[in-house]
Design an enzyme around this catalytic site. Structure first.
Site, short mmCIF file in Angstrom:
data_model
loop_
_atom_site.label_atom_id
_atom_site.label_comp_id
_atom_site.label_asym_id
_atom_site.label_seq_id
_atom_site.Cartn_x
_atom_site.Cartn_y
_atom_site.Cartn_z
N HIS A 86 -12.18 61.28 1.65
CA HIS A 86 -13.52 61.55 2.21
C HIS A 86 -14.29 62.57 1.35
O HIS A 86 -15.48 62.41 1.10
CB HIS A 86 -13.40 62.15 3.62
CG HIS A 86 -12.68 61.28 4.61
ND1 HIS A 86 -11.41 61.57 5.06
CD2 HIS A 86 -13.06 60.15 5.25
CE1 HIS A 86 -11.04 60.65 5.95
NE2 HIS A 86 -12.02 59.77 6.08
N SER A 112 -6.15 58.98 6.92
CA SER A 112 -5.94 59.86 8.08
C SER A 112 -4.70 59.45 8.85
O SER A 112 -4.11 60.25 9.56
CB SER A 112 -7.17 59.81 8.99
OG SER A 112 -8.33 60.10 8.25
N ARG A 113 -4.30 58.20 8.72
CA ARG A 113 -3.14 57.71 9.47
C ARG A 113 -1.81 58.10 8.82
O ARG A 113 -0.76 57.92 9.43
CB ARG A 113 -3.21 56.19 9.63
CG ARG A 113 -4.34 55.77 10.57
CD ARG A 113 -4.27 54.30 10.95
NE ARG A 113 -5.17 53.98 12.02
CZ ARG A 113 -6.40 53.47 11.87
NH1 ARG A 113 -6.87 53.22 10.66
NH2 ARG A 113 -7.16 53.22 12.91
N LYS A 139 -10.57 52.19 -0.67
CA LYS A 139 -9.32 51.91 0.03
C LYS A 139 -9.58 50.88 1.12
O LYS A 139 -8.80 49.97 1.36
CB LYS A 139 -8.70 53.17 0.62
CG LYS A 139 -7.20 52.98 0.85
CD LYS A 139 -6.66 53.82 1.97
CE LYS A 139 -7.31 53.49 3.27
NZ LYS A 139 -6.57 53.87 4.46
N MET A 178 -14.62 59.08 10.31
CA MET A 178 -14.08 59.30 11.66
C MET A 178 -13.37 60.64 11.71
O MET A 178 -12.52 60.89 12.56
CB MET A 178 -13.13 58.16 12.04
CG MET A 178 -13.83 56.79 12.03
SD MET A 178 -13.12 55.61 13.21
CE MET A 178 -11.45 55.49 12.58
N GLY A 179 -13.74 61.54 10.79
CA GLY A 179 -13.10 62.86 10.76
C GLY A 179 -11.68 62.77 10.22
O GLY A 179 -11.34 61.81 9.52
N ALA A 180 -10.86 63.78 10.56
CA ALA A 180 -9.50 63.89 9.99
C ALA A 180 -9.61 63.76 8.47
O ALA A 180 -8.92 62.97 7.83
CB ALA A 180 -8.56 62.84 10.58
N GLU A 191 -8.85 64.22 1.00
CA GLU A 191 -9.52 64.23 -0.31
C GLU A 191 -10.32 62.95 -0.57
O GLU A 191 -11.28 62.96 -1.34
CB GLU A 191 -8.50 64.45 -1.42
CG GLU A 191 -8.20 65.92 -1.71
CD GLU A 191 -9.46 66.69 -2.11
OE1 GLU A 191 -10.25 66.20 -2.95
OE2 GLU A 191 -9.65 67.80 -1.58
#
Lengths: 296, 296
Positions: B46, B195-196, B158, B39-41, B44
């Site tokens: 990803h 990302s969060r 994760k 989902m982008g953002a 490391e």
């Protein structure tokens, strides 16, 4: 096993592994596959799909699998006719290349738990009376597509709602299959061919003819302008009710052929509409439909 | 558009048509595709998936799509970070071949209505708190698989439950994709990358470290025999509760890594178990998990 493994050039495949190996090989060789998904008990309706596929593809695979997931509680899964040997005898002369006839636990091994649902369309018409039906259809058809990798898949318009749902699923999920629909095939007296016609007593079968009679009569009336579309349901039911073995008219009306919403006086001039019926003759559920062209 | 159309050899594709043409061509050329759905953002975590894919496939496609279907009402769809330009700058040096970054109405055109559900597994853990989440994940991943036709697809551990659900869907629907799972990547202080994490205040971030601390401490205790598995939840919560910004512990316990059922004194000797946690630090929902080996 040996007996049915090869019939002329027609190959019978019973496992997913073998079917996938074959479809991968065909894909590698650049050969186009046509799939005709069936539950067996083949009649001329199915065979017309097979002929279309043989005509349009390098290789035709006919799947035969009575799919438990599309039968609800109390429906006819157990008594649904299983006639594999006869089915193969019908498929052989049509130059069918492969019959994919997996056992139930091959398609649904223990712990199977994935379900596909095409919402809205699946709630209408038959879906209102068979709440798990179209989810079961969508799920098994997706599996068959993934196993056989067809360029084209063939479905009969007698199951109009099914064709609409499968087309929508293919579009929504970006599947690489062209869904081909073929006309309903009828007995000489007009009864739409169905594997379930075998259940009918001769008295019930007589009354079942009212379905096609009602559809064609109301179609003509609408096309000639003597019946307005919002009277379609009333007129269909008038005819159907003359049959003493018609026990349960589940739906009978005029519908938008894209959304399956009932047409209530909406203008459909320049488009086509669908007349569709589901009812029980005795204990046997029958469906049929006809397209009405309002291009006038 | 022009600016991002080509970056070195990395191609940005925004339509399904173009993406399908490319994946069909790659398939025809016999080139293996690795897909990294994101989902982008990108962080490391990803990028470790991208490196694995580049290493193992002829062509790597990274999809970037913030999928509305996997967010529930009141969740953070609107504020989810969108950093396409930065994401591409991170992907380019890794020799990513293609970034597939479709707009929302490309993936979900008006009238979209097909949903995939992996039952049972999707109700557990996160699914109990995010009822539409995994259906949304399964549906979009199926679409991405059909559009990009990967031989392998890469997911981080994760999101352990997600990897389990996607593996189950692939198996149940007979998809031709190998699902590859890669280890959770952590910040130096142990916080699982997400990302969060960007949402966290510095105080919340400090408390968020308790998650990994609890997981590693209880893992060690279980492996050494000083903590029994049926005390795992209690021990995890003891540690988590010391954080004043931990506002909502949604789950924290020991689970069967296959069924995600909570382990209540059942014998898991010779197998592994999963310790998993979901909680909120401030308003930010965080998840993490660790595998405990009981081979002793």
């Amino acid at each position: 096993m040996c007996e049915k493994q090869e019939k002329g050039k027609m190959k019978v495949v019973e496992t997913i592994k073998e079917m996938k190996e074959m479809s991968n090989r065909l894909s590698f060789e650049g050969k186009s596959v046509g799939l005709v998904p069936t539950m067996g008990a083949l009649h001329e309706g199915h065979l017309s799909l097979v002929r279309a596929s043989v005509n349009e593809n390098d290789v035709t695979i006919v799947s035969i699998f009575v799919n438990p997931m599309q039968f609800g509680q109390g429906e006819d899964f157990d008594q649904y006719p299983r006639t594999l040997q006869e089915d193969m005898e019908k498929l052989l002369p049509l130059n069918t290349d492969v019959v994919f006839a997996p056992a139930m636990d091959i398609i649904y091994p223990e712990g199977f738990n994935t379900h596909i649902e095409v919402r809205k369309l699946s709630d209408k018409l038959c879906g209102a009376f068979r709440p798990v039906h179209f989810g079961g259809v969508a799920t098994v058809v997706t599996k068959l597509f993934n196993i056989t990798k067809p360029a084209k898949a063939y479905f009969g318009l007698k199951d109009y709602q099914q064709t609409l749902i499968i087309k929508k699923m293919v579009k929504d999920l970006n599947m690489d299959v062209e869904v081909i629909t073929c006309p309903t095939i009828r007995e000489k007296d007009g009864l739409a061919m169905s594997s379930r016609n075998k259940y009918l007593t001769s008295e019930e079968r007589k009354d079942a003819l009212l379905i096609n009679k009602a559809l064609t009569k109301v179609k003509r009336g609408i096309e000639e302008g003597s019946i307005s579309t919002d009277k379609a349901s009333e007129k269909l039911r008038e005819i159907l009710c003359t049959g003493s073995h018609i026990t349960d008219i589940q739906y009978a009306s005029a519908y938008d052929p894209e959304t399956l919403e009932e047409i209530n006086g909406k203008s459909f001039v320049g488009r086509s509409i669908l007349l569709a019926i589901a009812l029980k003759a005795g204990k046997t559920r029958l469906i049929d439909n006809i397209s009405v062209n309002l291009n006038r």
